[in-house]
Design an enzyme around this catalytic site. Sequence first.
Site, PDB file in Angstrom:
ATOM      1  N   CYS A 112       0.977  -1.364   0.073  1.00 25.72           N
ATOM      2  CA  CYS A 112       0.016  -0.045  -0.056  1.00 25.72           C
ATOM      3  C   CYS A 112       0.890   1.197  -0.055  1.00 25.72           C
ATOM      4  O   CYS A 112       0.456   2.403  -0.430  1.00 25.72           O
ATOM      5  CB  CYS A 112      -0.937  -0.139   1.137  1.00 25.72           C
ATOM      6  SG  CYS A 112      -2.030  -1.286   1.203  1.00 25.72           S
ATOM      7  N   HIS A 248      -3.592   6.989   3.239  1.00 21.04           N
ATOM      8  CA  HIS A 248      -3.912   5.831   2.601  1.00 21.04           C
ATOM      9  C   HIS A 248      -5.368   5.470   2.967  1.00 21.04           C
ATOM     10  O   HIS A 248      -5.855   5.544   4.425  1.00 21.04           O
ATOM     11  CB  HIS A 248      -3.099   4.756   3.099  1.00 21.04           C
ATOM     12  CG  HIS A 248      -3.501   3.339   2.800  1.00 21.04           C
ATOM     13  ND1 HIS A 248      -3.986   2.996   1.248  1.00 21.04           N
ATOM     14  CD2 HIS A 248      -3.586   2.312   3.326  1.00 21.04           C
ATOM     15  CE1 HIS A 248      -4.269   1.808   1.198  1.00 21.04           C
ATOM     16  NE2 HIS A 248      -3.957   1.300   2.414  1.00 21.04           N
ATOM     17  N   ASN A 278     -10.451  -0.184   0.152  1.00 20.45           N
ATOM     18  CA  ASN A 278      -8.946  -0.253   0.233  1.00 20.45           C
ATOM     19  C   ASN A 278      -8.307  -0.656  -1.260  1.00 20.45           C
ATOM     20  O   ASN A 278      -8.109  -1.688  -1.601  1.00 20.45           O
ATOM     21  CB  ASN A 278      -8.218  -1.090   1.167  1.00 20.45           C
ATOM     22  CG  ASN A 278      -6.844  -0.967   1.503  1.00 20.45           C
ATOM     23  OD1 ASN A 278      -6.248  -0.433   0.495  1.00 20.45           O
ATOM     24  ND2 ASN A 278      -6.116  -1.748   2.394  1.00 20.45           N
TER      25      ASN A 278
HETATM   26  N1  COA Z   1     -19.043  -9.114   8.519  1.00 18.94           N
HETATM   27  C1  COA Z   1     -19.360  -9.725   9.970  1.00 18.94           C
HETATM   28  N2  COA Z   1     -18.657 -10.167  10.736  1.00 18.94           N
HETATM   29  C2  COA Z   1     -17.247 -10.458  10.608  1.00 18.94           C
HETATM   30  C3  COA Z   1     -16.851  -9.535   9.295  1.00 18.94           C
HETATM   31  C4  COA Z   1     -17.560  -9.191   8.262  1.00 18.94           C
HETATM   32  N3  COA Z   1     -17.354  -8.982   7.170  1.00 18.94           N
HETATM   33  N4  COA Z   1     -15.504  -9.926   9.288  1.00 18.94           N
HETATM   34  C5  COA Z   1     -15.191 -10.365  10.658  1.00 18.94           C
HETATM   35  N5  COA Z   1     -16.095 -10.334  11.322  1.00 18.94           N
HETATM   36  C6  COA Z   1     -16.366 -11.073  12.549  1.00 18.94           C
HETATM   37  C7  COA Z   1     -15.376 -11.946  12.906  1.00 18.94           C
HETATM   38  O1  COA Z   1     -15.501 -13.236  12.616  1.00 18.94           O
HETATM   39  C8  COA Z   1     -15.472 -11.842  14.586  1.00 18.94           C
HETATM   40  O2  COA Z   1     -16.331 -12.634  15.214  1.00 18.94           O
HETATM   41  P1  COA Z   1     -16.180 -13.390  16.360  1.00 18.94           P
HETATM   42  O3  COA Z   1     -16.009 -12.210  17.418  1.00 18.94           O
HETATM   43  O4  COA Z   1     -17.603 -14.138  16.402  1.00 18.94           O
HETATM   44  O5  COA Z   1     -14.918 -14.235  16.352  1.00 18.94           O
HETATM   45  C9  COA Z   1     -15.928 -10.273  14.966  1.00 18.94           C
HETATM   46  O6  COA Z   1     -16.351  -9.983  13.584  1.00 18.94           O
HETATM   47  C10 COA Z   1     -14.894  -9.272  15.121  1.00 18.94           C
HETATM   48  O7  COA Z   1     -13.483  -9.670  14.317  1.00 18.94           O
HETATM   49  P2  COA Z   1     -12.246  -8.601  14.495  1.00 18.94           P
HETATM   50  O8  COA Z   1     -11.542  -9.168  13.528  1.00 18.94           O
HETATM   51  O9  COA Z   1     -11.770  -8.495  15.930  1.00 18.94           O
HETATM   52  O10 COA Z   1     -12.803  -7.331  14.042  1.00 18.94           O
HETATM   53  P3  COA Z   1     -12.233  -5.995  13.999  1.00 18.94           P
HETATM   54  O11 COA Z   1     -13.002  -4.968  14.718  1.00 18.94           O
HETATM   55  O12 COA Z   1     -10.576  -5.875  14.271  1.00 18.94           O
HETATM   56  O13 COA Z   1     -12.257  -5.551  12.540  1.00 18.94           O
HETATM   57  C11 COA Z   1     -11.299  -5.380  10.477  1.00 18.94           C
HETATM   58  C12 COA Z   1     -11.907  -6.288  11.409  1.00 18.94           C
HETATM   59  C13 COA Z   1     -10.535  -6.117   9.515  1.00 18.94           C
HETATM   60  C14 COA Z   1     -12.298  -4.326  10.082  1.00 18.94           C
HETATM   61  C15 COA Z   1     -10.221  -4.665  11.262  1.00 18.94           C
HETATM   62  O14 COA Z   1      -9.376  -5.321  12.061  1.00 18.94           O
HETATM   63  C16 COA Z   1      -9.221  -3.863  10.448  1.00 18.94           C
HETATM   64  O15 COA Z   1      -9.596  -2.815   9.806  1.00 18.94           O
HETATM   65  N6  COA Z   1      -7.821  -4.084  10.327  1.00 18.94           N
HETATM   66  C17 COA Z   1      -6.946  -3.328   9.654  1.00 18.94           C
HETATM   67  C18 COA Z   1      -7.046  -3.969   8.099  1.00 18.94           C
HETATM   68  C19 COA Z   1      -6.367  -2.933   7.169  1.00 18.94           C
HETATM   69  O16 COA Z   1      -6.417  -1.750   7.081  1.00 18.94           O
HETATM   70  N7  COA Z   1      -5.516  -3.588   6.447  1.00 18.94           N
HETATM   71  C20 COA Z   1      -4.679  -3.093   5.419  1.00 18.94           C
HETATM   72  C21 COA Z   1      -3.534  -2.377   5.770  1.00 18.94           C
HETATM   73  S1  COA Z   1      -2.929  -1.537   4.663  1.00 18.94           S
END
Ligand code: COA
Length: 321
Positions: A112, A248, A278
């Site tokens: 990215c 970003h 993204n």
């Molecule tokens: N829809 C519904 N539920 C979802 C889901 C979706 N698309 N994706 C994950 N979940 C669920 C998970 O399974 C988890 O369920 P559980 O508690 O029963 O196990 C719950 O939501 C929480 O998951 P978690 O991964 O802890 O969520 P989060 O609050 O961390 O949000 C992201 C997930 C990916 C949105 C977040 O971690 C994020 O933005 N990370 C950075 C990603 C990024 O920007 N990457 C690129 C960098 S360049």
Amino acid sequence: MYSRIIGTGRYLPERILTNADLEKMVDTTDEWIRARTGIERRHIAADDETTCDMSEVAARRAMKAAGVTAKDIDMVVVGTTTPDQVFPNVGCLLQARLGIHGCAAFSVEAACTGFIYALGIADKFIRTGEIRTALVIGAETISRMVDWTDRSTCVLFGDGAGAVVLRADEEAGIISTHLHADGKYKDLLYFPSGVSKKSKDFLAGTDTLVMKGNEVFKVAVSTLGRIVDETLAANNLDKHDIDWLIPHQANMRIIRATARKLDMPLERVIVTVHEHGNTSTASVPMALDLAVRDGRIKRGELLLLEAFGGGFTWGSALIRY
Ligand code: COA
């Protein structure tokens, strides 16, 4: 001598995938995606559309805005992690499309942060007087790396391309760029296979992007906070001196955290993540182009560009537009 942005362009594929569409593909909801990420839709490249195709449209728009033609371009640098083919690199493929001959053309693979890396490199060549005009692109067909059955990643990503033309100028311009990486984070966000290493999933045609979202989130927020501090300190600036933050576009919560760090109201932050998710390295040049064309960013204003991605890589650029 400095380099100055004299034209910008962007391209988003026509095909749109909304949160409602994703509700039919995986176990997710529009509400969850909006609340956790701010994303409403993403653009997905057509089946026969490549990173070079998207780069070409963005590049032509940037060159038109800059008032330059193929013969003016002294360097082509494309930030991308999803090239059309391993070689010729996308820079060379793009050269051929645009009728640019003989100058250096290459791609930079920094996930990215690729566009910020490409910008930093082109800026150095211009500053040293080696070249006068550079075409710098950030383009990604990241949809081809995504597992469309994995709700934790597929809701996040989309495709696109952004471009700028840089030209030598006695006035800044790009004031400074700050590029970093730390490979110790290699297992938090990656695509498993390449040419010299092929996982068994690759051989089966099922290799996909892997991300530990939660951990990436935490490191991204703290790292982007640090790079903001570093950029301001290197230029003896106060956070209130920045006119526009162009982050970003990975996640609205990460963008908000960086804006808070700068004590910046969201009205001074260029936000596009709702529109295309993204798009990896394409997101910063696309956001810049949008805000230049809609008249928000004006000549003379001070811009802070920043990005963070797999590697991890991260970087910033301070620009007097
Ligand atoms: N829809 C519904 N539920 C979802 C889901 C979706 N698309 N994706 C994950 N979940 C669920 C998970 O399974 C988890 O369920 P559980 O508690 O029963 O196990 C719950 O939501 C929480 O998951 P978690 O991964 O802890 O969520 P989060 O609050 O961390 O949000 C992201 C997930 C990916 C949105 C977040 O971690 C994020 O933005 N990370 C950075 C990603 C990024 O920007 N990457 C690129 C960098 S360049």
